[in-house]
Design a protein around this motif. Sequence first.
Motif, PDB file in Angstrom:
ATOM      1  N   GLY A   1       7.439  -0.883  -8.023  1.00 48.24           N
ATOM      2  CA  GLY A   1       8.042   0.446  -8.009  1.00 48.24           C
ATOM      3  C   GLY A   1       8.068   1.147  -6.664  1.00 48.24           C
ATOM      4  O   GLY A   1       8.172   2.370  -6.612  1.00 48.24           O
TER       5      GLY A   1
ATOM      6  N   ARG B   1       0.133   0.446  -5.088  1.00 50.38           N
ATOM      7  CA  ARG B   1       1.287  -0.383  -5.448  1.00 50.38           C
ATOM      8  C   ARG B   1       1.441  -1.563  -4.498  1.00 50.38           C
ATOM      9  O   ARG B   1       1.673  -2.696  -4.940  1.00 50.38           O
ATOM     10  CB  ARG B   1       2.557   0.463  -5.430  1.00 50.38           C
TER      11      ARG B   1
ATOM     12  N   GLN C   1       4.690   2.229 -14.696  1.00 48.34           N
ATOM     13  CA  GLN C   1       5.321   1.128 -13.980  1.00 48.34           C
ATOM     14  C   GLN C   1       4.361  -0.036 -13.771  1.00 48.34           C
ATOM     15  O   GLN C   1       4.748  -1.205 -13.911  1.00 48.34           O
ATOM     16  CB  GLN C   1       5.853   1.630 -12.633  1.00 48.34           C
TER      17      GLN C   1
ATOM     18  N   GLU D   1       3.878  -1.859 -17.004  1.00 52.21           N
ATOM     19  CA  GLU D   1       5.024  -2.722 -17.268  1.00 52.21           C
ATOM     20  C   GLU D   1       4.974  -3.968 -16.392  1.00 52.21           C
ATOM     21  O   GLU D   1       5.342  -5.063 -16.841  1.00 52.21           O
ATOM     22  CB  GLU D   1       6.327  -1.949 -17.020  1.00 52.21           C
TER      23      GLU D   1
END
Length: 271
Positions: free
Chosen positions: A89, A110, A140, A143
């Motif tokens: 993301g 991330r 995110q 997922e």
Amino acid sequence: MACWAPTGPAKPPCSKSCWGSSNPVPAKANCWGRPGDRPTKHRIGYLPENAYYYDYLTGWELLDYMAALFGVPPELRRQRLADLIDLVGLSQAAARKKQLRQYSKGMVQRIGLAQALVNDPDLIFLDEPMSGLDPVGRHQIREAILHLKDRGKTVFFNTHILADVEAICDRVAILHKGETIALGHLDELLGRGDTYQVRADGVGSAELTDWLADITGEGTHWRGTLRRSPAEFVPWLQAQGGHLVSLHQTRPSLEDFFIAAIRRAETKDGA
């Protein structure tokens, strides 16, 4: 799989010992029947809780550097890095242009997940992967982890966020003072969600022993856990002249299960 324990230093060494980077206790841990040798480590990805990277690099440069360390061929890197940045993301522009010192905590988290996947590992260890993320970021990353699961990857993560465990994990391990006190699939530990709590009146408790477990109450007012199908129980109750007050599905939360397991272990230790 999630590893969960009261706050303390036990979980990260447990993970690290699986590939030979930490030996806090005189114990052995193997992956695929092998010790933590170089071929084994090439099949493993790792995201530490507090990662420290060269902050003068951009996110792209960090990933390219890590990919080179793993021997990923240059012709494969460009597409793999772009795919990983999308997976976690981050924007392609921020990954290519911003130095890591300009990243927020969530952005660092991330890019840390992306570096843990740069070698396309079969086994991924994630230590508090949702730390520092806002609700959108948490979604995110969840997922992304489910995507890895769908690809047949094994994900082992440490967390204190129980909602993430219930949303993602197939299996859970609970540690207490260095020992595993609970281990299994969520359905094995918590039940499948097809257990029913019943409250009713009009029938004595002696008549209910074949139908209910954990019966409590007085006279003809009682409650308990249904042993059989509600479709069988309700007609029987009506035929006995009883009255159904409530009937609902029940499954203990993971938090309730965790607290109960820790208390049982502490009681055992004090015995």
